[in-house]
Write an enzyme that holds these catalytic residues in place. Sequence first.
Site, PDB file in Angstrom:
ATOM      1  N   GLY A 109      14.235   4.186 -35.927  1.00 56.60           N
ATOM      2  CA  GLY A 109      13.380   4.092 -34.968  1.00 56.60           C
ATOM      3  C   GLY A 109      11.813   3.262 -35.429  1.00 56.60           C
ATOM      4  N   SER A 110      11.197   3.131 -34.510  1.00 57.12           N
ATOM      5  CA  SER A 110       9.800   2.546 -34.602  1.00 57.12           C
ATOM      6  C   SER A 110       8.897   3.629 -34.900  1.00 57.12           C
ATOM      7  CB  SER A 110       9.306   1.778 -33.233  1.00 57.12           C
ATOM      8  OG  SER A 110      10.279   0.912 -32.820  1.00 57.12           O
ATOM      9  N   GLY A 111       7.698   3.212 -35.304  1.00 59.93           N
ATOM     10  CA  GLY A 111       6.586   3.991 -35.829  1.00 59.93           C
ATOM     11  C   GLY A 111       6.571   4.159 -37.371  1.00 59.93           C
ATOM     12  N   HIS A 112       7.577   3.662 -38.176  1.00 65.39           N
ATOM     13  CA  HIS A 112       7.774   3.630 -39.508  1.00 65.39           C
ATOM     14  C   HIS A 112       7.176   2.359 -40.242  1.00 65.39           C
ATOM     15  CE1 HIS A 112       9.375   7.485 -39.234  1.00 65.39           C
ATOM     16  NE2 HIS A 112      10.551   7.035 -38.578  1.00 65.39           N
ATOM     17  N   ASP A 122      20.924   8.240 -35.610  1.00 64.69           N
ATOM     18  CA  ASP A 122      21.483   7.170 -36.147  1.00 64.69           C
ATOM     19  C   ASP A 122      22.735   6.863 -36.622  1.00 64.69           C
ATOM     20  OD1 ASP A 122      18.524   5.427 -36.599  1.00 64.69           O
ATOM     21  OD2 ASP A 122      18.263   7.500 -37.406  1.00 64.69           O
ATOM     22  N   HIS A 157       9.169  12.247 -39.585  1.00 61.89           N
ATOM     23  CA  HIS A 157       9.056  12.689 -38.026  1.00 61.89           C
ATOM     24  C   HIS A 157       8.422  13.712 -37.743  1.00 61.89           C
ATOM     25  CE1 HIS A 157      13.023  10.211 -38.654  1.00 61.89           C
ATOM     26  NE2 HIS A 157      12.142   9.218 -38.151  1.00 61.89           N
TER      27      HIS A 157
END
Length: 334
Positions: free
Chosen positions: A57-60, A113, A222
């Site tokens: 996921g994005s955001g990391h 994932d 998360h």
Amino acid sequence: MKTKKLINAGADAVDEMLQGVLVAHPRHLYAVEDVPRAIIARNGPRKGKVGLVIGGGSGHEPTFLGYVGKGLADAAAIGNVFASPPPDPIIACAKAVDGGAGVLFMYGNYAGDVMNFDMAAEMLALDEIEVRTVLTTDDVASAPADQREERRGVAGNVFIFKAAGAACDLLYSFDEVERAARHANARTYTMGVALAPCSLPQTLKPNFLIGEEEMEIGMGIHGEPGVARESLKTADAVTDELMDSILREMKAERGDRVAVLVNSLGSTPMMELYIMMRRVKARLDEAGLVIHTSLVGNYCTSLEMAGASITVMHLDDELQRLIDHPCDCAMFAR
């Protein structure tokens, strides 16, 4: 109360970020035509080399796309914020980096994932592309030691991906790349602490609640629950608590070498990270362990979450060589 972000529309944030990344790093990266979330290294893939595909996921950021480049990952499949990429960009990544020697998938151990990368691997098998998977499971807080395979993958990804990417770049066989990746994962340990939440671009609301004088030990990247919510402590006391868990499990002997990462979860400034780093060094000195390499900064974030994590990789001769192997990525080079 809503949080403030420099975005246009929440639903467009990931794709606009990727457009900006490609504009900023054209020497390192390109996207597969018509698959904008399949990000490929310009100088990584080549004939006869095992291809390494990472993703999540994005955001990391800079995980995952920041570690795509020569000597590290060949491609990254990018999902929505805190969400797995769907199979299509994963498949596009694998096809773009397939050099005929096999493709290794590496990503954190999260249900979404696992499902989507496994679906992609099944579809790639129909095209006779051999895929294997190594999950990262470095988060000490997320499961007991005897259930290591259930743990989450967090900031230790940086060292684990680095070792696997070096093995690929050195033209290890597929069997040896997989072995090296599993070996790197097995010797990497991370513990984190959260002080304040982040907010997703779509909601602009905190993704968890925590008191002004509280911290949470072991919270996931998360916002997954940690192992203890406690009163806020000093930097040294927090660092000691994280290091106690890592050292207890690592079982290193005096004179052993380690690689260390003190990582910001997004908004924790360098001043605080270096205060923690000095205490990490003191604890390792007490244990008789030698720091071979260290990283301090934003390496695996959780948007603007306040907090930090400590990662220690227990080196041996092979892992030291792989960690030291040169790499040149958009947001990381050695």
